[in-house]
Design a protein around this motif. Structure first.
Motif, mmCIF file in Angstrom:
data_model
loop_
_atom_site.group_PDB
_atom_site.id
_atom_site.type_symbol
_atom_site.label_atom_id
_atom_site.label_comp_id
_atom_site.label_asym_id
_atom_site.label_seq_id
_atom_site.Cartn_x
_atom_site.Cartn_y
_atom_site.Cartn_z
ATOM 1 N N ARG A 35 0.831 -1.219 0.000
ATOM 2 C CA ARG A 35 0.000 0.000 0.000
ATOM 3 C C ARG A 35 0.862 1.264 0.000
ATOM 4 N NH1 ARG A 35 -4.416 0.240 4.372
ATOM 5 N NH2 ARG A 35 -5.051 2.035 3.119
ATOM 6 N N HIS A 36 2.015 1.222 0.649
ATOM 7 C CA HIS A 36 2.887 2.395 0.661
ATOM 8 C C HIS A 36 3.476 2.700 -0.726
ATOM 9 C CE1 HIS A 36 2.575 2.615 5.005
ATOM 10 N NE2 HIS A 36 3.195 3.773 4.923
ATOM 11 N N ALA A 37 3.473 1.710 -1.604
ATOM 12 C CA ALA A 37 4.028 1.900 -2.952
ATOM 13 C C ALA A 37 2.962 2.170 -4.000
ATOM 14 C CB ALA A 37 4.845 0.664 -3.346
ATOM 15 N N LEU A 38 1.711 2.212 -3.590
ATOM 16 C CA LEU A 38 0.619 2.394 -4.556
ATOM 17 C C LEU A 38 0.264 3.856 -4.779
ATOM 18 C CD1 LEU A 38 -1.859 -0.434 -3.471
ATOM 19 C CD2 LEU A 38 -0.476 -0.344 -5.565
ATOM 20 N N ALA A 39 0.087 4.216 -6.046
ATOM 21 C CA ALA A 39 -0.378 5.552 -6.410
ATOM 22 C C ALA A 39 -1.886 5.561 -6.637
ATOM 23 C CB ALA A 39 0.347 6.041 -7.662
ATOM 24 N N THR A 40 -2.491 4.380 -6.685
ATOM 25 C CA THR A 40 -3.930 4.224 -6.898
ATOM 26 C C THR A 40 -4.373 2.933 -6.222
ATOM 27 O OG1 THR A 40 -5.676 4.237 -8.576
ATOM 28 C CG2 THR A 40 -3.670 3.029 -9.117
ATOM 29 N N ASP A 41 -5.661 2.672 -6.190
ATOM 30 C CA ASP A 41 -6.154 1.426 -5.619
ATOM 31 C C ASP A 41 -5.665 0.250 -6.466
ATOM 32 O OD1 ASP A 41 -7.481 2.952 -3.728
ATOM 33 O OD2 ASP A 41 -9.439 2.749 -4.675
ATOM 34 N N ALA A 42 -5.627 -0.951 -5.840
ATOM 35 C CA ALA A 42 -5.070 -2.091 -6.560
ATOM 36 C C ALA A 42 -5.696 -3.412 -6.126
ATOM 37 C CB ALA A 42 -3.562 -2.157 -6.347
ATOM 38 N N GLU A 43 -5.619 -4.357 -7.046
ATOM 39 C CA GLU A 43 -5.937 -5.758 -6.798
ATOM 40 C C GLU A 43 -4.697 -6.543 -7.192
ATOM 41 O OE1 GLU A 43 -9.402 -6.671 -9.097
ATOM 42 O OE2 GLU A 43 -10.632 -5.176 -8.058
ATOM 43 N N ILE A 44 -4.000 -7.085 -6.193
ATOM 44 C CA ILE A 44 -2.712 -7.728 -6.441
ATOM 45 C C ILE A 44 -2.687 -9.111 -5.799
ATOM 46 C CG2 ILE A 44 -0.222 -7.614 -5.987
ATOM 47 C CD1 ILE A 44 -0.409 -4.581 -6.219
ATOM 48 N N THR A 45 -2.186 -10.058 -6.565
ATOM 49 C CA THR A 45 -1.903 -11.390 -6.047
ATOM 50 C C THR A 45 -0.400 -11.488 -5.849
ATOM 51 O OG1 THR A 45 -3.790 -12.399 -7.153
ATOM 52 C CG2 THR A 45 -1.986 -13.874 -6.524
ATOM 53 N N VAL A 46 0.011 -11.903 -4.665
ATOM 54 C CA VAL A 46 1.422 -12.148 -4.364
ATOM 55 C C VAL A 46 1.567 -13.648 -4.163
ATOM 56 C CG1 VAL A 46 3.285 -11.812 -2.692
ATOM 57 C CG2 VAL A 46 1.798 -9.894 -3.312
ATOM 58 N N ARG A 47 2.472 -14.251 -4.913
ATOM 59 C CA ARG A 47 2.720 -15.691 -4.782
ATOM 60 C C ARG A 47 4.197 -15.901 -4.474
ATOM 61 N NH1 ARG A 47 0.682 -20.637 -5.381
ATOM 62 N NH2 ARG A 47 1.965 -22.278 -6.344
ATOM 63 N N ILE A 48 4.457 -16.608 -3.389
ATOM 64 C CA ILE A 48 5.817 -16.942 -2.989
ATOM 65 C C ILE A 48 6.080 -18.368 -3.470
ATOM 66 C CG2 ILE A 48 7.436 -17.066 -1.059
ATOM 67 C CD1 ILE A 48 6.035 -14.270 -1.490
ATOM 68 N N VAL A 49 7.136 -18.546 -4.261
ATOM 69 C CA VAL A 49 7.388 -19.830 -4.920
ATOM 70 C C VAL A 49 8.792 -20.337 -4.639
ATOM 71 C CG1 VAL A 49 5.746 -19.268 -6.777
ATOM 72 C CG2 VAL A 49 8.196 -18.814 -7.095
ATOM 73 N N GLY A 50 8.998 -21.613 -4.948
ATOM 74 C CA GLY A 50 10.317 -22.215 -4.886
ATOM 75 C C GLY A 50 11.087 -21.977 -6.173
ATOM 76 N N ALA A 51 12.304 -22.485 -6.209
ATOM 77 C CA ALA A 51 13.194 -22.246 -7.355
ATOM 78 C C ALA A 51 12.646 -22.844 -8.653
ATOM 79 C CB ALA A 51 14.581 -22.794 -7.055
ATOM 80 N N ASP A 52 12.079 -24.048 -8.581
ATOM 81 C CA ASP A 52 11.589 -24.680 -9.815
ATOM 82 C C ASP A 52 10.468 -23.874 -10.462
ATOM 83 O OD1 ASP A 52 13.418 -26.725 -9.469
ATOM 84 O OD2 ASP A 52 11.965 -28.134 -8.632
ATOM 85 N N GLU A 53 9.476 -23.466 -9.657
ATOM 86 C CA GLU A 53 8.364 -22.679 -10.205
ATOM 87 C C GLU A 53 8.852 -21.308 -10.677
ATOM 88 O OE1 GLU A 53 3.904 -21.058 -8.980
ATOM 89 O OE2 GLU A 53 4.888 -22.527 -7.689
ATOM 90 N N GLY A 54 9.759 -20.706 -9.916
ATOM 91 C CA GLY A 54 10.305 -19.408 -10.302
ATOM 92 C C GLY A 54 11.047 -19.478 -11.625
ATOM 93 N N GLN A 55 11.850 -20.518 -11.789
ATOM 94 C CA GLN A 55 12.598 -20.683 -13.041
ATOM 95 C C GLN A 55 11.660 -20.953 -14.211
ATOM 96 O OE1 GLN A 55 15.763 -23.551 -12.852
ATOM 97 N NE2 GLN A 55 16.249 -23.371 -15.030
ATOM 98 N N GLN A 56 10.671 -21.798 -13.991
ATOM 99 C CA GLN A 56 9.711 -22.117 -15.053
ATOM 100 C C GLN A 56 8.980 -20.860 -15.538
ATOM 101 O OE1 GLN A 56 6.652 -24.881 -13.872
ATOM 102 N NE2 GLN A 56 5.442 -24.493 -15.709
ATOM 103 N N LEU A 57 8.519 -20.033 -14.602
ATOM 104 C CA LEU A 57 7.796 -18.813 -14.985
ATOM 105 C C LEU A 57 8.718 -17.827 -15.700
ATOM 106 C CD1 LEU A 57 5.637 -18.372 -11.784
ATOM 107 C CD2 LEU A 57 4.791 -18.851 -14.098
ATOM 108 N N ASN A 58 9.945 -17.673 -15.215
ATOM 109 C CA ASN A 58 10.887 -16.755 -15.845
ATOM 110 C C ASN A 58 11.244 -17.227 -17.255
ATOM 111 O OD1 ASN A 58 12.381 -14.351 -15.720
ATOM 112 N ND2 ASN A 58 14.216 -15.398 -15.015
ATOM 113 N N ARG A 59 11.404 -18.535 -17.410
ATOM 114 C CA ARG A 59 11.708 -19.094 -18.735
ATOM 115 C C ARG A 59 10.527 -18.900 -19.689
ATOM 116 N NH1 ARG A 59 13.384 -24.011 -17.282
ATOM 117 N NH2 ARG A 59 11.243 -24.778 -17.168
ATOM 118 N N GLU A 60 9.322 -19.173 -19.192
ATOM 119 C CA GLU A 60 8.139 -19.099 -20.045
ATOM 120 C C GLU A 60 7.785 -17.671 -20.444
ATOM 121 O OE1 GLU A 60 3.443 -20.433 -19.846
ATOM 122 O OE2 GLU A 60 4.909 -21.461 -18.583
ATOM 123 N N TYR A 61 7.895 -16.729 -19.518
ATOM 124 C CA TYR A 61 7.413 -15.367 -19.777
ATOM 125 C C TYR A 61 8.498 -14.361 -20.121
ATOM 126 C CZ TYR A 61 2.914 -17.057 -18.305
ATOM 127 O OH TYR A 61 1.749 -17.761 -18.238
#
Length: 152
Positions: A35-61
């Motif tokens: 909220r301290h970093a928002l300039a407007t209202d927001a809908e945010i999903t935060v997902r904390i992941v392990g290395a495998d999921e993090g690598q897969q998403l970074n590779r894919e996107y």
């Protein structure tokens, strides 16, 4: 100055050590930091992941075959920011140790950093943009009671 509203979904993937990361990231802290970093209202999903999921998403996107600290998927910026922030727990933990920061301090920084990306801030476009974003991140984190994340 009143803070903007945030609808937060906080998720934890299955990975070794997830309980320790969950303990550092209670919902009220994550909400406050974002909220301290928002300039407007927001809908945010935060997902904390392990290395495998993090690598897969970074590779894919991003077409980069390694796990990175934070990935920001921004969908809209107006009138409400909608975004997903994916933070890779092992990378955050390693960086916190390398930078002599607490895990909480580094998570706060990466959540602020990702939230700014979700609003269009970009540090990869020019040195001036990087300096402006870093200065803004520092100001937000100091407002939250954290030290300058870029001071070594």
């Amino acid at each position: 100055m009143p803070l903007n509203q945030l609808s937060l979904s906080l998720q934890f993937g299955a990975f070794d050590g997830a309980a320790a990361h969950r303990a550092v990231l209670p919902r009220h802290k994550v909400t406050r930091w974002i909220r301290h970093a928002l300039a407007t209202d927001a809908e945010i999903t935060v997902r904390i992941v392990g290395a495998d999921e993090g690598q897969q998403l970074n590779r894919e996107y991003r077409h980069k075959d390694y796990a990175t600290n934070v990935l920001t998927f921004d969908y809209t910026q107006e009138p409400v920011v909608t975004a997903d922030l994916v933070l890779c727990a092992p990378v955050i933990e390693r960086e916190a140790k390398e930078q002599n920061k607490s895990l909480e301090e580094h998570y706060a920084h990466m959540l602020v950093h990702g939230t700014l990306h979700a609003q269009g801030w970009d540090h990869e476009t020019s040195e001036a943009d990087a300096e402006e974003m870093e200065a803004y991140e520092t100001a937000i984190l100091q407002e939250l009671g954290f030290a300058d994340p870029y001071a070594q």
